[in-house]
Design a protein around this motif. Structure first.
Motif, PDB file in Angstrom:
ATOM      1  N   UNK A  26      20.061  24.884  30.696  1.00 46.68           N
ATOM      2  CA  UNK A  26      20.936  25.199  29.568  1.00 46.68           C
ATOM      3  C   UNK A  26      20.980  26.722  29.425  1.00 46.68           C
ATOM      4  N   UNK A  27      22.080  27.308  29.828  1.00 48.89           N
ATOM      5  CA  UNK A  27      22.173  28.768  29.823  1.00 48.89           C
ATOM      6  C   UNK A  27      23.367  29.293  29.035  1.00 48.89           C
TER       7      UNK A  27
ATOM      8  N   UNK B  32       9.683  40.027   6.591  1.00 46.09           N
ATOM      9  CA  UNK B  32      10.428  40.580   7.732  1.00 46.09           C
ATOM     10  C   UNK B  32       9.744  40.251   9.051  1.00 46.09           C
ATOM     11  N   UNK B  33       8.426  40.380   9.081  1.00 48.59           N
ATOM     12  CA  UNK B  33       7.718  40.027  10.305  1.00 48.59           C
ATOM     13  C   UNK B  33       7.778  38.523  10.560  1.00 48.59           C
ATOM     14  N   UNK B  34       7.857  37.712   9.489  1.00 47.43           N
ATOM     15  CA  UNK B  34       8.017  36.274   9.675  1.00 47.43           C
ATOM     16  C   UNK B  34       9.346  35.950  10.341  1.00 47.43           C
ATOM     17  N   UNK B  35      10.400  36.671   9.968  1.00 49.48           N
ATOM     18  CA  UNK B  35      11.688  36.465  10.624  1.00 49.48           C
ATOM     19  C   UNK B  35      11.633  36.836  12.103  1.00 49.48           C
ATOM     20  N   UNK B  36      10.945  37.933  12.422  1.00 48.80           N
ATOM     21  CA  UNK B  36      10.823  38.338  13.827  1.00 48.80           C
ATOM     22  C   UNK B  36      10.007  37.328  14.632  1.00 48.80           C
ATOM     23  N   UNK B  37       8.958  36.769  14.008  1.00 45.40           N
ATOM     24  CA  UNK B  37       8.161  35.746  14.709  1.00 45.40           C
ATOM     25  C   UNK B  37       8.953  34.464  14.882  1.00 45.40           C
ATOM     26  N   UNK B  38       9.755  34.108  13.895  1.00 43.44           N
ATOM     27  CA  UNK B  38      10.603  32.926  14.039  1.00 43.44           C
ATOM     28  C   UNK B  38      11.626  33.126  15.158  1.00 43.44           C
ATOM     29  N   UNK B  39      12.156  34.344  15.279  1.00 38.77           N
ATOM     30  CA  UNK B  39      13.064  34.633  16.392  1.00 38.77           C
ATOM     31  C   UNK B  39      12.340  34.509  17.727  1.00 38.77           C
ATOM     32  N   UNK B  40      11.068  34.927  17.782  1.00 36.86           N
ATOM     33  CA  UNK B  40      10.281  34.722  18.989  1.00 36.86           C
ATOM     34  C   UNK B  40      10.079  33.254  19.298  1.00 36.86           C
ATOM     35  N   UNK B  41       9.968  32.412  18.261  1.00 36.66           N
ATOM     36  CA  UNK B  41       9.864  30.968  18.486  1.00 36.66           C
ATOM     37  C   UNK B  41      11.158  30.397  19.056  1.00 36.66           C
ATOM     38  N   UNK B  42      12.307  30.902  18.604  1.00 37.92           N
ATOM     39  CA  UNK B  42      13.587  30.455  19.168  1.00 37.92           C
ATOM     40  C   UNK B  42      13.665  30.812  20.649  1.00 37.92           C
ATOM     41  N   UNK B  43      13.253  32.025  20.997  1.00 39.20           N
ATOM     42  CA  UNK B  43      13.229  32.442  22.405  1.00 39.20           C
ATOM     43  C   UNK B  43      12.291  31.549  23.218  1.00 39.20           C
ATOM     44  N   UNK B  44      11.100  31.257  22.670  1.00 35.01           N
ATOM     45  CA  UNK B  44      10.143  30.406  23.387  1.00 35.01           C
ATOM     46  C   UNK B  44      10.678  28.992  23.548  1.00 35.01           C
ATOM     47  N   UNK B  45      11.401  28.484  22.538  1.00 33.51           N
ATOM     48  CA  UNK B  45      11.976  27.143  22.655  1.00 33.51           C
ATOM     49  C   UNK B  45      13.025  27.086  23.756  1.00 33.51           C
ATOM     50  N   UNK B  46      13.846  28.131  23.868  1.00 34.88           N
ATOM     51  CA  UNK B  46      14.839  28.159  24.952  1.00 34.88           C
ATOM     52  C   UNK B  46      14.154  28.174  26.314  1.00 34.88           C
ATOM     53  N   UNK B  47      13.071  28.918  26.440  1.00 34.51           N
ATOM     54  CA  UNK B  47      12.320  28.933  27.704  1.00 34.51           C
ATOM     55  C   UNK B  47      11.686  27.580  27.990  1.00 34.51           C
ATOM     56  N   UNK B  48      11.135  26.929  26.953  1.00 34.07           N
ATOM     57  CA  UNK B  48      10.442  25.656  27.149  1.00 34.07           C
ATOM     58  C   UNK B  48      11.419  24.545  27.514  1.00 34.07           C
ATOM     59  N   UNK B  49      12.564  24.515  26.866  1.00 35.29           N
ATOM     60  CA  UNK B  49      13.561  23.486  27.184  1.00 35.29           C
ATOM     61  C   UNK B  49      14.022  23.619  28.630  1.00 35.29           C
ATOM     62  N   UNK B  50      14.276  24.853  29.065  1.00 38.12           N
ATOM     63  CA  UNK B  50      14.705  25.045  30.450  1.00 38.12           C
ATOM     64  C   UNK B  50      13.579  24.759  31.437  1.00 38.12           C
ATOM     65  N   UNK B  51      12.327  24.976  31.030  1.00 36.54           N
ATOM     66  CA  UNK B  51      11.208  24.620  31.912  1.00 36.54           C
ATOM     67  C   UNK B  51      11.123  23.110  32.101  1.00 36.54           C
ATOM     68  N   UNK B  52      11.322  22.344  31.026  1.00 40.21           N
ATOM     69  CA  UNK B  52      11.335  20.878  31.147  1.00 40.21           C
ATOM     70  C   UNK B  52      12.472  20.418  32.064  1.00 40.21           C
ATOM     71  N   UNK B  53      13.642  20.972  31.870  1.00 39.73           N
ATOM     72  CA  UNK B  53      14.778  20.573  32.700  1.00 39.73           C
ATOM     73  C   UNK B  53      14.580  20.988  34.153  1.00 39.73           C
TER      74      UNK B  53
END
Length: 450
Positions: free
Chosen positions: A38-39, A9-30
């Motif tokens: 990308x919003x 369960x905590x692995x799923x929550x950490x993976x969700x945090x990785x999805x959030x971080x990826x959205x932030x990182x992609x928008x930082x590059x752009x």
């Protein structure tokens, strides 16, 4: 749950945090390339599909899309507030280690207390057992959300519940309107149409905030010497302390949240008995824009005005009661009889020096709020407000420490002797002479109003 289920369960929550971080990182590059961010939810889902399966461990596509939906909603909410002129609104830029994951109807299954949480293709199925039964029928459940609060795992259940219906002759009357005044001492003060009033005491909630703050400061002072320096790795003892601090913080938030729900349920049940069809609630959120100092700003944030409004609106809507927000400026400092400005009193009694009117300040404000038109300004009503003559008193947060009849916090040591009643008072003499008891101090030395 078992240790393996908790770890997954905590692995799923950490993976969700990785999805959030990826959205932030992609928008930082752009943003560095001066490209359009990308919003939108559709664009983010297309980027997710391009990443391929297995990118975020056991988190499936539905769970990852729920995180992208949260990111898109947060971005557009901040953009709307900045367009309206609120420059303090910020776009989502902060990374989070754990993010809640939501699964919609058809992707999970509930069998009593046993819930199957969907995982990515090729992963073993994940089953968890709830601590109590789901309070809604299974066919009404629309989504479940896995989240963590204070090192504890929760499964938030969202269900579609029909609006309450009443038998013939007991329906709510839309013409019966009650005013609601929000406060700290009294979270809800209600003035009804038949000179009926309701006061919900929130002193236990305020005491919980104060005692929690004192306990937090004491714990921080006790471990200040063991705290790691900036850039230094913490020890196992420090990690255990941080885990304990998060657990206590989560317990404090759950206690206050439950007290708010109890207070709102008391108001709605009282309104149903009075057959009130509409509630006019004073909106005091404008005071949050005023800087009143460090201490008072903390009290305002602990008040949690938005949550009080949301909880009351949800429960009232479920009961079939309409809620309208009105401007509450001046309702607690204006005499309802002569409409003169009255200075703020020290206690809860409002006394007008012009017409000698006297009444409970919160109930006077609630009665004035009931006469105001939704969407209107702070106009003086043509008819005098109907002040409550019969007041019902209730207390919110009976589950909080020290909220019982003893009013004593079990977290505080009782320094006095058990059963001590103080100095003994001699009984009056049988002959009817003067008592030898100590003379009481009279604290009611204020002059009556002229």
């Amino acid at each position: 749950m078992t240790a393996g289920q908790r770890r997954r369960c905590f692995t799923l929550l950490r993976s969700a945090g990785d999805v959030w971080a990826c959205a932030l990182e992609v928008n930082a590059w752009r943003r560095r390339r001066h490209d359009r961010p990308l919003t939108s939810y559709q664009e983010l889902c297309r980027e997710l599909s391009c990443s391929g399966p297995g990118t975020f461990g056991e988190l499936n596509t539905t769970g990852a899309r729920s995180v992208l939906r949260r990111f898109s909603d947060a971005w557009f909410a901040a953009a709307k507030r900045r367009t309206a002129g609120e420059l303090s609104a910020r776009f989502p830029r902060r990374r989070r280690a754990l993010m809640p994951v939501r699964w919609y109807h058809g992707t999970f299954s509930i069998d009593g207390r046993r819930v199957r949480i969907p995982t990515a293709k090729g992963s073993a199925p994940l089953f968890v057992r709830l601590a109590r039964d789901v309070p809604y029928p299974v066919e009404q459940v629309r989504s479940v959300t896995l989240l963590c609060e204070g090192t504890r795992l929760f499964l938030d259940v969202t269900a579609e519940i029909p609006v309450t219906t009443y038998p013939s002759g007991e329906e709510l009357a839309p013409a019966r309107i009650a005013g609601v005044d929000l406060g700290v001492i009294h979270p809800y003060a209600v003035a009804g149409p038949d000179a009926e009033g309701l006061l919900v005491s929130g002193r236990a909630i305020r005491a919980e905030h104060r005692m929690h703050l004192a306990d937090t400061k004491a714990r921080r002072r006790a471990v200040a010497q063991r705290a790691p320096k900036p850039g230094q790795k913490g020890s196992r003892r420090w990690r255990k302390y941080r885990c304990r601090a998060r657990l206590i913080e989560g317990r404090h938030r759950r206690r206050v949240r439950q007290a708010h729900h109890e207070a709102a349920a008391t108001v709605v049940s009282w309104a149903v008995r009075q057959r009130v069809g509409a509630l006019r609630v004073g909106d005091p959120r404008g005071v949050l824009d005023v800087d009143a100092g460090r201490r008072h700003n903390l009290r305002l944030r602990q008040w949690q005005i938005g949550r009080l409004l949301q909880v009351l609106t949800d429960k009232a809507t479920l009961a079939g009661i309409t809620v309208h927000l009105v401007d509450e400026r001046g309702t607690s400092s204006t005499c309802p009889a002569c409409h003169h400005r009255v200075p703020k009193p020290r206690g809860r009694t409002l006394t007008c020096k012009h017409c000698q009117f006297s009444g409970h300040r919160d109930l006077v404000a609630a009665a004035s709020i009931a006469t105001r038109t939704p969407g209107g300004g702070t106009t003086t009503p043509t008819a005098a407000p109907l002040l409550p003559e019969v007041v019902t008193h209730r207390r919110a947060g009976r589950h909080l420490p020290g909220a019982g009849q003893s009013r004593r916090d079990p977290r505080r040591p009782n320094r006095a002797a058990r059963g001590s009643v103080g100095p003994r008072r001699p009984a009056p003499s049988p002959s009817g002479g003067e008592s030898l008891a100590y003379t009481a101090r009279n604290h009611n030395n204020h002059r009556p109003p002229r």
